[in-house]
Design an enzyme around this catalytic site. Structure first.
Site, PDB file in Angstrom:
ATOM      1  N   GLY A 194      56.348  47.570  39.909  1.00 55.46           N
ATOM      2  CA  GLY A 194      57.248  46.480  39.553  1.00 55.46           C
ATOM      3  C   GLY A 194      58.341  46.849  38.571  1.00 55.46           C
ATOM      4  O   GLY A 194      59.497  46.458  38.747  1.00 55.46           O
ATOM      5  N   ASP A 195      58.006  47.592  37.526  1.00 56.32           N
ATOM      6  CA  ASP A 195      58.955  47.887  36.444  1.00 56.32           C
ATOM      7  C   ASP A 195      59.051  49.380  36.158  1.00 56.32           C
ATOM      8  O   ASP A 195      59.139  49.797  35.003  1.00 56.32           O
ATOM      9  CB  ASP A 195      58.545  47.158  35.158  1.00 56.32           C
ATOM     10  CG  ASP A 195      58.823  45.667  35.224  1.00 56.32           C
ATOM     11  OD1 ASP A 195      59.805  45.283  35.872  1.00 56.32           O
ATOM     12  OD2 ASP A 195      58.049  44.897  34.639  1.00 56.32           O
TER      13      ASP A 195
END
Length: 170
Positions: free
Chosen positions: A18-19
């Site tokens: 995700g990040d």
């Protein structure tokens, strides 16, 4: 790299999906026989408000470095063959979105050699291009095509009439 529980590996892989970013860059290096280095990295991003979280992750993984950027984002970056390989191998079974990048990074790392041929190195540069494409990279200027052009100038193709380094005019 520290030993991590399976549940932590799954969580960290999800965070990376995700990040985070898994990357291979072609970096020009003076003094390198093939002119370029393939620099592999894994980077996690987070608002600097949660800088403490990246510090905890850094402590947990035991490699890399954490910094605050000027734009309000903090990043935890792991660079280098040994560290990236260790992290990738542990997280690979749990990655979803960045699985293909991780597989390509592992392939590059396993195939890198100080004494590899020009063609073998160019094949790895093409894998780095694939990672860049998967990452939707927009600013990338060093590509396998550029490396090939520069290496072809440095190491011209030998023919039956000429050999590399032959300066005779016939």
């Amino acid at each position: 790299m520290n030993v991590i529980k399976e549940s932590e590996k799954a969580y960290i892989a999800g965070f990376l999906d995700g990040d985070g970013c898994i990357n291979a860059q072609l970096v020009r290096r003076s003094g390198y026989r093939l002119l370029y280095q393939i620099r592999v990295s894994i980077t996690f991003f987070q608002s600097s408000k949660r800088h403490w979280f990246l510090l905890q992750l850094h402590k947990r993984l035991g490699c890399g470095s954490v910094r605050k950027r000027n734009d309000g984002i903090s990043e935890y970056c792991i660079v280098g063959i040994a560290s990236v390989s260790a992290v990738c191998e542990q997280l690979l079974p749990y990655l979803r979105l960045k699985r293909r990048q991780a597989v390509l990074i592992c392939t590059i790392i396993k195939s890198l050699s100080r004494h590899q041929s020009k063609e073998d190195f160019l094949s790895l540069c093409e894998l780095a291009d694939q990672i860049s494409f998967l990452n939707n990279s927009k600013k990338r200027s060093n590509t396998a095509c550029l490396v090939r052009k520069e290496l072809d100038l440095l190491f011209p193709v030998e023919t039956s009439d000429t050999k590399v380094g032959d300066t005779s005019s016939g």
